[in-house]
Design an enzyme around this catalytic site. Structure first.
Site, PDB file in Angstrom:
ATOM      1  N   ASP A  11      -5.680 -13.939  -8.828  1.00 16.05           N
ATOM      2  CA  ASP A  11      -4.564 -13.064  -8.482  1.00 16.05           C
ATOM      3  C   ASP A  11      -5.078 -11.630  -8.661  1.00 16.05           C
ATOM      4  O   ASP A  11      -6.058 -11.409  -9.381  1.00 16.05           O
ATOM      5  CB  ASP A  11      -3.395 -13.361  -9.438  1.00 16.05           C
ATOM      6  CG  ASP A  11      -2.271 -12.372  -9.269  1.00 16.05           C
ATOM      7  OD1 ASP A  11      -1.847 -12.144  -8.118  1.00 16.05           O
ATOM      8  OD2 ASP A  11      -1.819 -11.798 -10.287  1.00 16.05           O
ATOM      9  N   ASP A  13      -2.830  -8.206  -8.814  1.00 13.93           N
ATOM     10  CA  ASP A  13      -2.014  -7.333  -9.667  1.00 13.93           C
ATOM     11  C   ASP A  13      -1.803  -7.972 -11.048  1.00 13.93           C
ATOM     12  O   ASP A  13      -1.192  -9.036 -11.147  1.00 13.93           O
ATOM     13  CB  ASP A  13      -0.624  -7.106  -9.030  1.00 13.93           C
ATOM     14  CG  ASP A  13      -0.697  -6.391  -7.684  1.00 13.93           C
ATOM     15  OD1 ASP A  13      -1.434  -5.405  -7.574  1.00 13.93           O
ATOM     16  OD2 ASP A  13      -0.004  -6.832  -6.747  1.00 13.93           O
ATOM     17  N   GLY A  48       4.162 -11.727  -8.854  1.00 10.14           N
ATOM     18  CA  GLY A  48       3.741 -12.727  -7.863  1.00 10.14           C
ATOM     19  C   GLY A  48       4.678 -12.865  -6.683  1.00 10.14           C
ATOM     20  O   GLY A  48       4.354 -13.490  -5.678  1.00 10.14           O
ATOM     21  N   ARG A  51       7.398  -8.345  -1.809  1.00 10.76           N
ATOM     22  CA  ARG A  51       8.147  -7.080  -1.923  1.00 10.76           C
ATOM     23  C   ARG A  51       9.640  -7.279  -1.654  1.00 10.76           C
ATOM     24  O   ARG A  51      10.491  -6.836  -2.425  1.00 10.76           O
ATOM     25  CB  ARG A  51       7.562  -6.067  -0.935  1.00 10.76           C
ATOM     26  CG  ARG A  51       7.974  -4.644  -1.192  1.00 10.76           C
ATOM     27  CD  ARG A  51       7.328  -3.727  -0.155  1.00 10.76           C
ATOM     28  NE  ARG A  51       5.890  -3.909  -0.082  1.00 10.76           N
ATOM     29  CZ  ARG A  51       5.125  -3.486   0.934  1.00 10.76           C
ATOM     30  NH1 ARG A  51       5.663  -2.831   1.936  1.00 10.76           N
ATOM     31  NH2 ARG A  51       3.818  -3.706   0.927  1.00 10.76           N
ATOM     32  N   SER A 118       0.264  -9.458  -2.381  1.00 12.12           N
ATOM     33  CA  SER A 118       0.389  -8.042  -2.016  1.00 12.12           C
ATOM     34  C   SER A 118      -0.202  -7.699  -0.654  1.00 12.12           C
ATOM     35  O   SER A 118      -1.343  -8.034  -0.356  1.00 12.12           O
ATOM     36  CB  SER A 118      -0.299  -7.182  -3.074  1.00 12.12           C
ATOM     37  OG  SER A 118      -0.298  -5.829  -2.645  1.00 12.12           O
ATOM     38  N   ASN A 120      -0.806  -4.686  -0.039  1.00 14.32           N
ATOM     39  CA  ASN A 120      -1.660  -3.535  -0.352  1.00 14.32           C
ATOM     40  C   ASN A 120      -3.045  -3.950  -0.854  1.00 14.32           C
ATOM     41  O   ASN A 120      -3.828  -3.088  -1.278  1.00 14.32           O
ATOM     42  CB  ASN A 120      -0.980  -2.659  -1.419  1.00 14.32           C
ATOM     43  CG  ASN A 120       0.241  -1.926  -0.871  1.00 14.32           C
ATOM     44  OD1 ASN A 120       0.130  -1.115   0.041  1.00 14.32           O
ATOM     45  ND2 ASN A 120       1.416  -2.250  -1.394  1.00 14.32           N
ATOM     46  N   ASP A 172      -1.409 -14.009 -13.817  1.00 13.26           N
ATOM     47  CA  ASP A 172      -0.586 -13.439 -14.900  1.00 13.26           C
ATOM     48  C   ASP A 172       0.890 -13.764 -14.677  1.00 13.26           C
ATOM     49  O   ASP A 172       1.727 -13.376 -15.497  1.00 13.26           O
ATOM     50  CB  ASP A 172      -0.745 -11.909 -14.994  1.00 13.26           C
ATOM     51  CG  ASP A 172      -0.070 -11.197 -13.840  1.00 13.26           C
ATOM     52  OD1 ASP A 172      -0.277 -11.623 -12.681  1.00 13.26           O
ATOM     53  OD2 ASP A 172       0.668 -10.224 -14.082  1.00 13.26           O
TER      54      ASP A 172
HETATM   55  C1  BG6 Z   1       2.230  -9.248  -6.226  1.00 13.57           C
HETATM   56  C2  BG6 Z   1       2.945  -8.578  -7.365  1.00 13.57           C
HETATM   57  O1  BG6 Z   1       0.856  -9.261  -6.488  1.00 13.57           O
HETATM   58  O2  BG6 Z   1       2.448  -8.531  -5.004  1.00 13.57           O
HETATM   59  C3  BG6 Z   1       4.426  -8.427  -7.034  1.00 13.57           C
HETATM   60  O3  BG6 Z   1       2.792  -9.344  -8.541  1.00 13.57           O
HETATM   61  C4  BG6 Z   1       4.576  -7.675  -5.718  1.00 13.57           C
HETATM   62  O4  BG6 Z   1       5.053  -7.753  -8.091  1.00 13.57           O
HETATM   63  C5  BG6 Z   1       3.826  -8.414  -4.616  1.00 13.57           C
HETATM   64  O5  BG6 Z   1       5.960  -7.571  -5.359  1.00 13.57           O
HETATM   65  C6  BG6 Z   1       3.910  -7.710  -3.265  1.00 13.57           C
HETATM   66  O6  BG6 Z   1       3.196  -6.496  -3.341  1.00 13.57           O
HETATM   67  P1  BG6 Z   1       3.160  -5.394  -2.213  1.00 13.57           P
HETATM   68  O7  BG6 Z   1       1.984  -4.535  -2.616  1.00 13.57           O
HETATM   69  O8  BG6 Z   1       2.936  -6.080  -0.895  1.00 13.57           O
HETATM   70  O9  BG6 Z   1       4.463  -4.666  -2.251  1.00 13.57           O
HETATM   71 MG    MG Z   2      -0.101 -10.821 -10.773  1.00 14.39          MG
END
Ligand code: BG6
Ligand code: MG
Length: 213
Positions: A11, A13, A48, A51, A118, A120, A172
Protein backbone atom coordinates in the site's frame (compact mmCIF):
# COMPACT_ATOMS: atom_id res chain seq x y z
CA UNK A 1 15.17 -20.85 3.58
CA UNK A 2 12.18 -21.91 1.43
CA UNK A 3 10.34 -18.79 0.37
CA UNK A 4 6.64 -18.44 1.21
CA UNK A 5 6.18 -15.49 -1.21
CA UNK A 6 7.40 -14.37 -4.64
CA UNK A 7 6.04 -10.83 -4.50
CA UNK A 8 5.35 -8.07 -1.99
CA UNK A 9 2.53 -5.62 -2.76
CA UNK A 10 2.78 -2.37 -0.81
CA UNK A 11 0.00 0.00 0.00
CA UNK A 12 1.27 3.56 -0.53
CA UNK A 13 -0.38 6.10 1.85
CA UNK A 14 0.66 5.27 5.41
CA UNK A 15 3.10 2.49 4.43
CA UNK A 16 5.65 3.85 1.92
CA UNK A 17 5.10 7.46 2.96
CA UNK A 18 3.14 9.43 5.53
CA UNK A 19 0.69 10.98 3.09
CA UNK A 20 -2.08 9.58 5.32
CA UNK A 21 -1.42 12.62 7.56
CA UNK A 22 -1.85 14.94 4.54
CA UNK A 23 -5.14 13.21 3.67
CA UNK A 24 -6.27 13.88 7.24
CA UNK A 25 -5.25 17.56 7.11
CA UNK A 26 -6.92 18.14 3.73
CA UNK A 27 -10.19 16.47 4.81
CA UNK A 28 -10.09 18.37 8.12
CA UNK A 29 -9.75 21.72 6.28
CA UNK A 30 -12.65 20.80 4.00
CA UNK A 31 -14.86 19.51 6.85
CA UNK A 32 -14.19 22.64 8.93
CA UNK A 33 -15.10 24.86 5.95
CA UNK A 34 -18.56 23.26 5.70
CA UNK A 35 -19.07 22.91 9.47
CA UNK A 36 -18.99 19.09 9.57
CA UNK A 37 -17.36 17.42 12.62
CA UNK A 38 -14.29 15.37 11.68
CA UNK A 39 -11.61 13.79 13.87
CA UNK A 40 -8.88 11.16 13.77
CA UNK A 41 -11.28 8.36 14.73
CA UNK A 42 -13.43 9.09 11.69
CA UNK A 43 -10.22 9.52 9.67
CA UNK A 44 -9.19 5.93 10.42
CA UNK A 45 -12.31 4.77 8.57
CA UNK A 46 -11.03 6.54 5.42
CA UNK A 47 -7.79 4.56 5.18
CA UNK A 48 -7.68 2.60 1.93
CA UNK A 49 -11.10 3.92 0.91
CA UNK A 50 -11.54 5.86 -2.39
CA UNK A 51 -11.88 9.66 -2.45
CA UNK A 52 -15.64 9.67 -3.11
CA UNK A 53 -16.36 6.90 -0.58
CA UNK A 54 -14.29 8.85 1.97
CA UNK A 55 -16.39 11.96 1.34
CA UNK A 56 -19.59 9.95 1.88
CA UNK A 57 -18.25 8.78 5.26
CA UNK A 58 -17.43 12.39 6.26
CA UNK A 59 -20.85 13.66 5.14
CA UNK A 60 -22.58 11.06 7.38
CA UNK A 61 -21.98 13.67 10.13
CA UNK A 62 -23.92 16.37 8.26
CA UNK A 63 -27.69 16.91 8.52
CA UNK A 64 -27.69 18.31 4.94
CA UNK A 65 -28.17 16.36 1.74
CA UNK A 66 -25.62 17.00 -1.03
CA UNK A 67 -26.21 16.58 -4.76
CA UNK A 68 -23.72 14.61 -6.86
CA UNK A 69 -22.46 17.88 -8.39
CA UNK A 70 -21.88 19.34 -4.90
CA UNK A 71 -20.05 16.19 -3.81
CA UNK A 72 -17.86 16.27 -6.92
CA UNK A 73 -16.97 19.89 -6.14
CA UNK A 74 -16.14 19.06 -2.49
CA UNK A 75 -13.95 16.10 -3.50
CA UNK A 76 -12.14 18.29 -6.04
CA UNK A 77 -11.61 20.96 -3.36
CA UNK A 78 -10.13 18.40 -0.98
CA UNK A 79 -7.85 17.07 -3.69
CA UNK A 80 -6.54 20.57 -4.44
CA UNK A 81 -5.63 21.06 -0.76
CA UNK A 82 -4.09 17.58 -0.67
CA UNK A 83 -2.04 18.12 -3.85
CA UNK A 84 -0.73 21.40 -2.44
CA UNK A 85 0.61 19.44 0.55
CA UNK A 86 2.05 16.75 -1.76
CA UNK A 87 3.84 19.38 -3.83
CA UNK A 88 5.99 20.17 -0.77
CA UNK A 89 7.27 16.57 -0.59
CA UNK A 90 10.79 15.69 -1.73
CA UNK A 91 12.85 12.46 -1.87
CA UNK A 92 13.92 13.33 1.70
CA UNK A 93 10.38 12.47 2.80
CA UNK A 94 11.09 8.85 1.90
CA UNK A 95 12.28 7.45 5.23
CA UNK A 96 15.67 5.72 5.10
CA UNK A 97 14.19 2.66 6.81
CA UNK A 98 11.57 2.34 4.05
CA UNK A 99 14.12 2.69 1.24
CA UNK A 100 16.50 0.24 2.95
CA UNK A 101 13.65 -2.24 3.36
CA UNK A 102 12.66 -1.95 -0.32
CA UNK A 103 16.29 -2.36 -1.41
CA UNK A 104 16.78 -5.28 0.98
CA UNK A 105 13.69 -7.09 -0.31
CA UNK A 106 14.78 -6.50 -3.90
CA UNK A 107 18.20 -8.00 -3.05
CA UNK A 108 16.44 -11.04 -1.61
CA UNK A 109 14.79 -11.51 -5.04
CA UNK A 110 11.20 -10.43 -4.35
CA UNK A 111 9.07 -8.74 -6.99
CA UNK A 112 7.82 -5.42 -5.60
CA UNK A 113 4.55 -3.67 -6.44
CA UNK A 114 2.26 -0.87 -5.32
CA UNK A 115 -1.43 -1.59 -4.64
CA UNK A 116 -3.09 1.71 -3.72
CA UNK A 117 -6.58 3.24 -4.00
CA UNK A 118 -5.03 6.64 -4.71
CA UNK A 119 -5.33 8.38 -8.06
CA UNK A 120 -2.39 10.54 -6.96
CA UNK A 121 0.00 7.55 -6.88
CA UNK A 122 2.16 8.60 -9.89
CA UNK A 123 2.56 12.13 -8.48
CA UNK A 124 3.49 10.87 -5.00
CA UNK A 125 6.04 8.38 -6.36
CA UNK A 126 7.57 11.19 -8.41
CA UNK A 127 7.76 13.49 -5.37
CA UNK A 128 9.58 10.92 -3.23
CA UNK A 129 11.89 9.77 -6.03
CA UNK A 130 10.41 6.30 -6.60
CA UNK A 131 9.17 6.67 -10.19
CA UNK A 132 10.24 3.55 -12.09
CA UNK A 133 11.29 1.66 -8.93
CA UNK A 134 8.44 -0.86 -8.68
CA UNK A 135 7.86 -3.88 -10.94
CA UNK A 136 4.13 -3.05 -11.14
CA UNK A 137 1.81 -0.26 -10.04
CA UNK A 138 -1.90 -0.78 -9.58
CA UNK A 139 -3.69 2.28 -8.23
CA UNK A 140 -6.91 4.30 -8.15
CA UNK A 141 -6.52 5.00 -11.87
CA UNK A 142 -6.91 1.38 -12.94
CA UNK A 143 -9.46 -0.07 -10.56
CA UNK A 144 -13.26 0.17 -10.46
CA UNK A 145 -13.80 -0.91 -6.82
CA UNK A 146 -11.68 0.36 -3.94
CA UNK A 147 -10.55 -1.58 -0.85
CA UNK A 148 -11.95 -3.62 0.92
CA UNK A 149 -12.61 -5.10 -2.53
CA UNK A 150 -9.57 -7.22 -3.51
CA UNK A 151 -9.47 -5.87 -7.11
CA UNK A 152 -6.41 -3.64 -6.61
CA UNK A 153 -4.26 -6.47 -5.21
CA UNK A 154 -5.48 -9.11 -7.66
CA UNK A 155 -4.67 -6.79 -10.58
CA UNK A 156 -1.23 -6.04 -9.11
CA UNK A 157 -0.57 -9.79 -8.80
CA UNK A 158 -1.68 -10.27 -12.39
CA UNK A 159 0.67 -7.50 -13.57
CA UNK A 160 3.51 -9.29 -11.78
CA UNK A 161 2.41 -12.66 -13.13
CA UNK A 162 2.37 -13.94 -9.54
CA UNK A 163 -0.19 -16.27 -7.94
CA UNK A 164 -2.21 -14.47 -5.21
CA UNK A 165 -1.19 -17.06 -2.61
CA UNK A 166 2.46 -16.19 -3.36
CA UNK A 167 1.91 -12.45 -2.70
CA UNK A 168 2.25 -10.68 0.65
CA UNK A 169 0.38 -7.38 1.08
CA UNK A 170 1.78 -4.66 3.35
CA UNK A 171 -0.97 -2.40 4.71
CA UNK A 172 -1.85 0.23 7.33
CA UNK A 173 -5.61 0.00 6.71
CA UNK A 174 -8.04 -2.55 8.09
CA UNK A 175 -9.96 -2.26 4.78
CA UNK A 176 -6.74 -3.15 2.93
CA UNK A 177 -6.15 -6.22 5.08
CA UNK A 178 -9.68 -7.40 4.30
CA UNK A 179 -8.97 -6.82 0.59
CA UNK A 180 -5.78 -8.88 0.83
CA UNK A 181 -7.50 -11.73 2.67
CA UNK A 182 -10.48 -11.74 0.28
CA UNK A 183 -7.98 -11.93 -2.58
CA UNK A 184 -6.34 -15.01 -1.03
CA UNK A 185 -3.24 -13.13 0.15
CA UNK A 186 -1.57 -12.79 3.54
CA UNK A 187 -1.07 -9.33 5.05
CA UNK A 188 1.66 -7.73 7.13
CA UNK A 189 0.53 -4.58 8.90
CA UNK A 190 1.92 -1.36 10.25
CA UNK A 191 0.16 1.64 11.80
CA UNK A 192 -3.56 1.57 12.46
CA UNK A 193 -4.17 -1.96 11.13
CA UNK A 194 -1.28 -3.28 13.24
CA UNK A 195 -2.74 -1.64 16.38
CA UNK A 196 -6.01 -3.42 15.54
CA UNK A 197 -4.10 -6.73 15.16
CA UNK A 198 -5.75 -7.10 11.74
CA UNK A 199 -2.80 -8.68 9.94
CA UNK A 200 -1.10 -12.06 9.80
CA UNK A 201 1.96 -10.13 10.97
CA UNK A 202 1.46 -6.96 13.03
CA UNK A 203 4.65 -4.94 12.81
CA UNK A 204 5.86 -1.76 14.48
CA UNK A 205 7.83 -0.71 11.39
CA UNK A 206 8.27 -1.85 7.76
CA UNK A 207 11.93 -2.68 8.53
CA UNK A 208 10.72 -5.79 10.35
CA UNK A 209 9.79 -7.24 6.95
CA UNK A 210 13.48 -8.01 6.43
CA UNK A 211 13.35 -10.27 9.49
CA UNK A 212 10.20 -12.19 8.57
CA UNK A 213 10.96 -12.64 4.84
C1 BG6 B 1 -5.81 5.66 -0.13
C2 BG6 B 1 -5.94 6.41 1.17
O1 BG6 B 1 -4.48 5.26 -0.29
O2 BG6 B 1 -6.17 6.50 -1.23
C3 BG6 B 1 -7.35 6.98 1.30
O3 BG6 B 1 -5.67 5.55 2.25
C4 BG6 B 1 -7.66 7.84 0.09
O4 BG6 B 1 -7.42 7.71 2.49
C5 BG6 B 1 -7.51 7.01 -1.18
O5 BG6 B 1 -9.01 8.34 0.16
C6 BG6 B 1 -7.79 7.81 -2.45
O6 BG6 B 1 -6.77 8.78 -2.61
P1 BG6 B 1 -6.77 9.91 -3.71
O7 BG6 B 1 -5.33 10.39 -3.69
O8 BG6 B 1 -7.14 9.29 -5.02
O9 BG6 B 1 -7.74 10.96 -3.28
MG1 MG C 1 -2.78 3.18 3.52
Amino acid sequence: MVKQFDAIIFDLDGVICYTDEYHYRAWKTLADSIGVPFDRTINNRLRGVSRMASLDIILEQSPCAFSQAEKDALAAQKNEIYKQLLSEMTPEDLLAEVKETLDGLRKKGYLLAIGSSSKNTPFILQQIGLTGFFDAICDGNNITRSKPDPEVFLKAAQMLNAAPARCLVVEDAVSGVQAAHDGGMKAACVGDASKEHAGDWNLTSVEELLQIL
